[in-house]
Motif scaffolding. Sequence first.
Motif, PDB file in Angstrom:
ATOM      1  N   UNK A  42      -8.391 -12.682   0.535  1.00 15.92           N
ATOM      2  CA  UNK A  42      -9.158 -12.919  -0.689  1.00 15.92           C
ATOM      3  C   UNK A  42      -9.873 -11.632  -1.072  1.00 15.92           C
ATOM      4  N   UNK A  43      -9.898 -11.367  -2.377  1.00 12.32           N
ATOM      5  CA  UNK A  43     -10.619 -10.224  -2.925  1.00 12.32           C
ATOM      6  C   UNK A  43     -11.620 -10.767  -3.927  1.00 12.32           C
ATOM      7  N   UNK A  44     -12.849 -10.263  -3.872  1.00  9.63           N
ATOM      8  CA  UNK A  44     -13.872 -10.665  -4.823  1.00  9.63           C
ATOM      9  C   UNK A  44     -14.591  -9.460  -5.391  1.00  9.63           C
ATOM     10  N   UNK A  45     -14.936  -9.531  -6.677  1.00 11.58           N
ATOM     11  CA  UNK A  45     -15.700  -8.485  -7.345  1.00 11.58           C
ATOM     12  C   UNK A  45     -16.923  -9.112  -7.999  1.00 11.58           C
ATOM     13  N   UNK A  46     -18.033  -8.390  -7.970  1.00 14.35           N
ATOM     14  CA  UNK A  46     -19.217  -8.742  -8.748  1.00 14.35           C
ATOM     15  C   UNK A  46     -19.528  -7.525  -9.608  1.00 14.35           C
ATOM     16  N   UNK A  47     -19.413  -7.682 -10.911  1.00 13.64           N
ATOM     17  CA  UNK A  47     -19.588  -6.572 -11.850  1.00 13.64           C
ATOM     18  C   UNK A  47     -20.927  -6.750 -12.569  1.00 13.64           C
ATOM     19  N   UNK A  48     -21.785  -5.741 -12.479  1.00 15.50           N
ATOM     20  CA  UNK A  48     -23.138  -5.848 -13.023  1.00 15.50           C
ATOM     21  C   UNK A  48     -23.259  -4.998 -14.290  1.00 15.50           C
ATOM     22  N   UNK A  49     -23.571  -5.668 -15.414  1.00 11.48           N
ATOM     23  CA  UNK A  49     -23.785  -4.989 -16.686  1.00 11.48           C
ATOM     24  C   UNK A  49     -25.110  -4.231 -16.668  1.00 11.48           C
ATOM     25  N   UNK A  50     -25.316  -3.339 -17.622  1.00 17.35           N
ATOM     26  CA  UNK A  50     -26.587  -2.609 -17.695  1.00 17.35           C
ATOM     27  C   UNK A  50     -27.810  -3.522 -17.825  1.00 17.35           C
ATOM     28  N   UNK A  51     -27.640  -4.705 -18.419  1.00 20.28           N
ATOM     29  CA  UNK A  51     -28.781  -5.634 -18.565  1.00 20.28           C
ATOM     30  C   UNK A  51     -28.870  -6.618 -17.393  1.00 20.28           C
ATOM     31  N   UNK A  52     -28.142  -6.324 -16.303  1.00 19.40           N
ATOM     32  CA  UNK A  52     -28.155  -7.100 -15.048  1.00 19.40           C
ATOM     33  C   UNK A  52     -27.398  -8.423 -15.093  1.00 19.40           C
ATOM     34  N   UNK A  53     -26.702  -8.725 -16.190  1.00 18.51           N
ATOM     35  CA  UNK A  53     -25.804  -9.879 -16.155  1.00 18.51           C
ATOM     36  C   UNK A  53     -24.698  -9.565 -15.158  1.00 18.51           C
ATOM     37  N   UNK A  54     -24.151 -10.594 -14.545  1.00 23.72           N
ATOM     38  CA  UNK A  54     -23.115 -10.406 -13.523  1.00 23.72           C
ATOM     39  C   UNK A  54     -21.862 -11.172 -13.911  1.00 23.72           C
ATOM     40  N   UNK A  55     -20.740 -10.493 -13.843  1.00 30.20           N
ATOM     41  CA  UNK A  55     -19.422 -11.100 -14.063  1.00 30.20           C
ATOM     42  C   UNK A  55     -18.697 -11.078 -12.720  1.00 30.20           C
ATOM     43  N   UNK A  56     -18.154 -12.220 -12.298  1.00 26.90           N
ATOM     44  CA  UNK A  56     -17.459 -12.269 -11.013  1.00 26.90           C
ATOM     45  C   UNK A  56     -15.975 -12.520 -11.202  1.00 26.90           C
ATOM     46  N   UNK A  57     -15.208 -12.053 -10.241  1.00 28.33           N
ATOM     47  CA  UNK A  57     -13.760 -12.206 -10.212  1.00 28.33           C
ATOM     48  C   UNK A  57     -13.361 -12.417  -8.758  1.00 28.33           C
ATOM     49  N   UNK A  58     -12.470 -13.341  -8.519  1.00 30.43           N
ATOM     50  CA  UNK A  58     -11.929 -13.473  -7.165  1.00 30.43           C
ATOM     51  C   UNK A  58     -10.506 -14.014  -7.240  1.00 30.43           C
ATOM     52  N   UNK A  59      -9.723 -13.653  -6.258  1.00 31.74           N
ATOM     53  CA  UNK A  59      -8.359 -14.149  -6.178  1.00 31.74           C
ATOM     54  C   UNK A  59      -7.941 -14.225  -4.720  1.00 31.74           C
ATOM     55  N   UNK A  60      -7.145 -15.230  -4.422  1.00 33.09           N
ATOM     56  CA  UNK A  60      -6.558 -15.332  -3.091  1.00 33.09           C
ATOM     57  C   UNK A  60      -5.363 -14.392  -3.007  1.00 33.09           C
ATOM     58  N   UNK A  61      -5.064 -13.935  -1.802  1.00 36.50           N
ATOM     59  CA  UNK A  61      -3.953 -13.024  -1.547  1.00 36.50           C
ATOM     60  C   UNK A  61      -3.201 -13.546  -0.327  1.00 36.50           C
ATOM     61  N   UNK A  62      -1.881 -13.572  -0.406  1.00 38.51           N
ATOM     62  CA  UNK A  62      -1.096 -13.953   0.764  1.00 38.51           C
ATOM     63  C   UNK A  62      -0.894 -12.701   1.616  1.00 38.51           C
ATOM     64  N   UNK A  63      -1.528 -12.628   2.794  1.00 38.43           N
ATOM     65  CA  UNK A  63      -1.452 -11.421   3.599  1.00 38.43           C
ATOM     66  C   UNK A  63      -0.116 -11.256   4.320  1.00 38.43           C
ATOM     67  N   UNK A  64       0.702 -12.301   4.330  1.00 41.84           N
ATOM     68  CA  UNK A  64       1.993 -12.218   5.001  1.00 41.84           C
ATOM     69  C   UNK A  64       1.869 -12.048   6.505  1.00 41.84           C
ATOM     70  N   UNK A  65       0.790 -12.566   7.054  1.00 40.30           N
ATOM     71  CA  UNK A  65       0.560 -12.474   8.494  1.00 40.30           C
ATOM     72  C   UNK A  65      -0.103 -13.761   8.972  1.00 40.30           C
ATOM     73  N   UNK A  66      -0.164 -13.937  10.267  1.00 47.02           N
ATOM     74  CA  UNK A  66      -0.787 -15.135  10.848  1.00 47.02           C
ATOM     75  C   UNK A  66      -2.308 -15.079  10.688  1.00 47.02           C
ATOM     76  N   UNK A  67      -2.913 -16.248  10.544  1.00 45.75           N
ATOM     77  CA  UNK A  67      -4.367 -16.380  10.472  1.00 45.75           C
ATOM     78  C   UNK A  67      -4.915 -16.669  11.860  1.00 45.75           C
TER      79      UNK A  67
END
Length: 73
Positions: free
Chosen positions: A29-54
Amino acid sequence: MHTMIPDYTFRFIALDVETACSDAGSICQIGLACVWPDNRIHTFSTLVNPGTAFDAFNIRLHGIGPDHVRNAP
């Protein structure tokens, strides 16, 4: 939650990843938190298949397992 990657000017962007096991390249999984100049936050996340055992430890830690990423990129 999966949304489009933001295309704006931000004060900063924080990045976080979760891994399937102790291998740093086993990103499930990859996640981003993007902070605007006025401190608002935009988030993004996505699952990723690592192709390996957990490892049971990692599944307990973040709750993501092979079934969650089966159809992920």
